[in-house]
Design an enzyme around this catalytic site. Structure first.
Site, PDB file in Angstrom:
ATOM      1  N   ASP A  22     100.563 -72.844  40.690  1.00  0.00           N
ATOM      2  CA  ASP A  22     101.990 -72.693  40.397  1.00  0.00           C
ATOM      3  C   ASP A  22     102.242 -71.469  39.522  1.00  0.00           C
ATOM      4  O   ASP A  22     103.312 -70.858  39.563  1.00  0.00           O
ATOM      5  CB  ASP A  22     102.522 -73.947  39.704  1.00  0.00           C
ATOM      6  N   CYS A  78      96.654 -75.978  29.898  1.00  0.00           N
ATOM      7  CA  CYS A  78      95.508 -75.197  29.493  1.00  0.00           C
ATOM      8  C   CYS A  78      95.721 -74.702  28.072  1.00  0.00           C
ATOM      9  O   CYS A  78      96.591 -75.170  27.359  1.00  0.00           O
ATOM     10  CB  CYS A  78      95.315 -74.007  30.443  1.00  0.00           C
ATOM     11  N   ILE A 131      99.453 -98.869  24.339  1.00  0.00           N
ATOM     12  CA  ILE A 131      98.866 -99.068  23.015  1.00  0.00           C
ATOM     13  C   ILE A 131      99.421-100.358  22.429  1.00  0.00           C
ATOM     14  O   ILE A 131     100.634-100.583  22.437  1.00  0.00           O
ATOM     15  CB  ILE A 131      99.207 -97.903  22.070  1.00  0.00           C
TER      16      ILE A 131
END
Length: 672
Positions: free
Chosen positions: A102, A2, A298
């Protein structure tokens, strides 16, 4: 994963503006598009932008959290592993949890154990802010390797923190001004640990806690280390050991780290290049899941830099569902400016752009989480700089014949990356020689680049930097106690971990470009339980003979195709600009916009004459490839500081943040 933000006033009665907290969350919406929250206590405010990975129920999992007794307030970024076991233990002791997150266990461990007692139980990648109302104490804590970012700044009677620099800049009292030494280090690539490009803007260093206390109407700030890479004193290493026991131990600890990081309430994939690191992670993940794993690769249009053929072989051997994103030269500089808005620092290679495009692709196919191979080279001696330092400083016992073989190997290794990963010529620096015992090879190419920096800086910045020594500034931030008495390979790895890993690989090659597209990366090798084991490994098992990462190769031998098991380290980089006419033209297009005399004068950071002279030098057809690599990196840095100026100094960031909140419809009344 976050984004977190907040601030604390020295005056507890000073009103906390909730709209500022919302704006600080909104400007990092990319880190947490799944919701936001704001919470306040007297003189303190926290906000949070949420990316739902564990406990997807927003009504339960929304942060910031407040304890039932009103004492504690928490906002956290990142993941904690093994939390189910800890929660079960705490529940058996009488604790009651309100969410499945958590993060909540921090608010239960702290009252029982205190901050110092709690931290050893936290396993994972994290950064959090915890406020103890009863003690009027704010605690900012960052994980052991700095996988998750955490910045702070102190202004007039307020301390502001956040996951990104732009979050701090969204607070109207935080000044947006370049630091002369910060600009110097942006141009030479290697920053001083704990610093940023901006004046009075700091990082909480990896493995550290910052404690802010209100006392006598003032904020008192102290910083303390709670963990460091525990390389033992060389004299304490046993002279004999059982190789098989070490191989088994590495295999077991890495498997445990991978299994823990497969835990999520959303699908988990893997990044897959052509190296043994990501291939080992994919192989263990597939074995643990006993089902095909989504593997993202990639590929580049330049075969010298393209690892996708080997990655395909690994994907086929594990039955992975591989997704290859091929990039050509025109992709990268087109997205350079956007990438720097996220990295908030300069980048020497457009791999950071490629990683941003990959995370965008991962998010577009509905994946939020991938396991990655970062950290393996740091733990097991994988970089060519380590092999050079091992030979020069740690192998005094070699015979003349063996020494000749090593010298031939070092002359041939990684020719493609000389000038970037390895210095073209040896560089020695007195302050580093005194602190480390030698000048680590990983720093030498950037110390060589540093000699060009004064010629690129404006007259004003040069005047402010009279007598400044960038190598000395770096050396001063290295912990002498953690280096003294260690084996030369331990020292080389330690310096890399404190400079290149945190300052580059985990920022513009990791969190910042992954979270730019709300995508969480989990580097299993940087599990601190595995790292503590790796620190105890005999150096001769990390680099055995001329084979780097020997013990990891042996531990993963059953998973790796033969071509990978035998493959030498190949640094994962994007093709430099000079290797492709289209890419060079794209870079020059950016230079026309950001490095023209008017733009340079407006920013006041660079010298127009110095910039022109460097481009003229680059056009010299007699230059070696190594010198061209080095000059390409400096050009990227020159572009970078100009782009950073436009993003964060010339732009009104507080107004930008409030506009973003308005655009998202994020309002205070919707946050509770």
């Amino acid at each position: 994963m976050c984004g977190i933000a907040g601030f604390i006033y020295a005056d507890r009665d000073r009103p906390v503006d909730p709209e500022t907290l919302v704006a600080m969350a909104a400007i990092q919406h990319h880190r947490g598009p799944d919701g936001f929250g704001v919470r306040r206590m007297p003189g303190v405010g926290f906000s949070h932008a949420r990316l739902s990975i564990v406990d997807l129920d927003e009504s339960r999992g929304r942060q910031p959290f407040e304890s039932a007794d009103g004492r504690l307030m928490l906002t956290k970024n990142g993941e904690l592993y093994d939390y189910q076991r800890i929660r079960a233990d705490l529940t058996a002791r009488g604790d009651r949890f309100q969410t499945k997150s958590d993060s909540e266990m921090i608010m239960h461990l702290y009252p029982r154990l205190g901050l110092e007692g709690m931290l050893p139980h936290l396993r994972g990648e994290f950064a959090f802010a915890l406020y103890d109302r009863s003690a009027e104490r704010l605690m900012l804590v960052r994980d052991r390797f700095g996988i998750k970012p955490l910045y702070w700044a102190e202004a007039d009677g307020v301390l502001v923190f956040g996951s990104e620099l732009k979050v701090l800049f969204a607070h109207p009292e935080v000044q947006r001004k370049f630091d002369p030494a910060g600009v110097y280090h942006q141009l030479m690539q290697t920053i001083v640990p704990g610093s940023t490009a901006f004046e009075n803007i700091h990082q909480v260093p990896p493995g550290h806690q910052l404690v802010v206390e209100r006392k006598g109407g003032r904020l008192h700030v102290s910083q303390q280390k709670y963990w460091d890479m525990p390389f033992p004193d060389e004299a304490d290493r046993p002279s004999e050991y059982d190789e098989d026991e070490w191989i088994e131990a590495v295999r077991a600890k890495l498997l445990e780290a991978v299994q823990l990081r497969l835990e999520a309430d959303v699908p988990v994939g893997c990044y897959l290049s052509g190296g043994i690191d990501s291939c080992s992670i994919l192989g263990l993940a597939a074995a643990a899941r006993q089902s095909p794993v989504k593997a993202f690769t990639i590929g580049f249009d330049n075969k010298d830099y393209d690892e996708s053929p080997i990655a395909r072989e690994m994907a086929e051997s594990t039955g992975a569902d591989q997704d290859v994103m091929m990039l050509d030269a025109s992709h990268l500089y087109d997205n350079f400016v956007e990438t720097l808005w996220h990295t908030e620092r300069t980048i020497y290679n457009t791999l950071g752009v490629a990683k941003l495009l990959m995370s965008r692709h991962v998010q577009s196919v509905d994946y939020k989480v991938v396991l990655t191979g970062e950290g393996s080279d740091e733990l097991f001696g994988g970089y060519p700089a380590f092999r050079r330092d091992m030979f020069l400083h740690g192998l005094d016992h070699l015979s003349a014949e063996e020494r000749a073989e090593w010298e031939k190997l070092l002359a041939e290794q990684n020719k493609l990356f000389k000038g970037a990963m390895l210095a073209e010529d040896e560089v020695r620096h007195q302050a580093l020689e005194e602190k480390v015992g030698f000048t680590p090879s990983c720093l030498q190419p950037w110390l060589a680049s540093a000699t060009r920096v004064p010629g690129l800086l404006s007259t004003e910045l040069n005047a402010q930097l009279t007598g400044y020594d960038p190598g000395q500034a770096i050396a001063q931030q290295l912990d002498g106690e953690s280096l003294a008495g260690r084996h030369p390979l331990d020292k080389a790895q330690y310096v890399w971990i404190k400079t290149m890993l945190e300052g580059q690989i985990l920022t513009w090659g990791g969190d910042r470009v992954d979270m730019a597209n709300s995508m969480e990366a989990r580097p299993a090798f940087l599990d601190h339980h595995l790292a503590e084991l790796a620190a105890q490994l005999p150096p001769s098992l990390r680099i055995k003979g001329k084979t780097e990462k020997y013990v990891l190769r042996e531990a993963m031998k059953g998973l790796l195709p033969e071509v990978l098991y035998k493959r030498e380290k190949f640094a994962f980089m994007a093709p430099p600009a000079h290797t492709d006419p289209k890419k060079w033209a794209a870079m020059r297009g950016l230079a026309d916009e950001y490095l023209n005399p008017t733009a340079i004068a407006d920013a006041g950071l660079l010298s127009a004459d110095g910039v022109k002279a460097l481009f003229d030098l680059h056009d010299d057809k007699q230059l070696t490839a190594a010198t061209q690599n080095k000059l390409d990196a400096i050009i990227n840095h020159m572009l970078g500081v100009q782009v950073l100026h436009r993003h964060f100094v010339a732009t009104d960031v507080p107004a930008q943040a409030r506009a973003k909140a308005e655009q998202l419809g994020w309002r205070v009344e919707a946050s509770m």
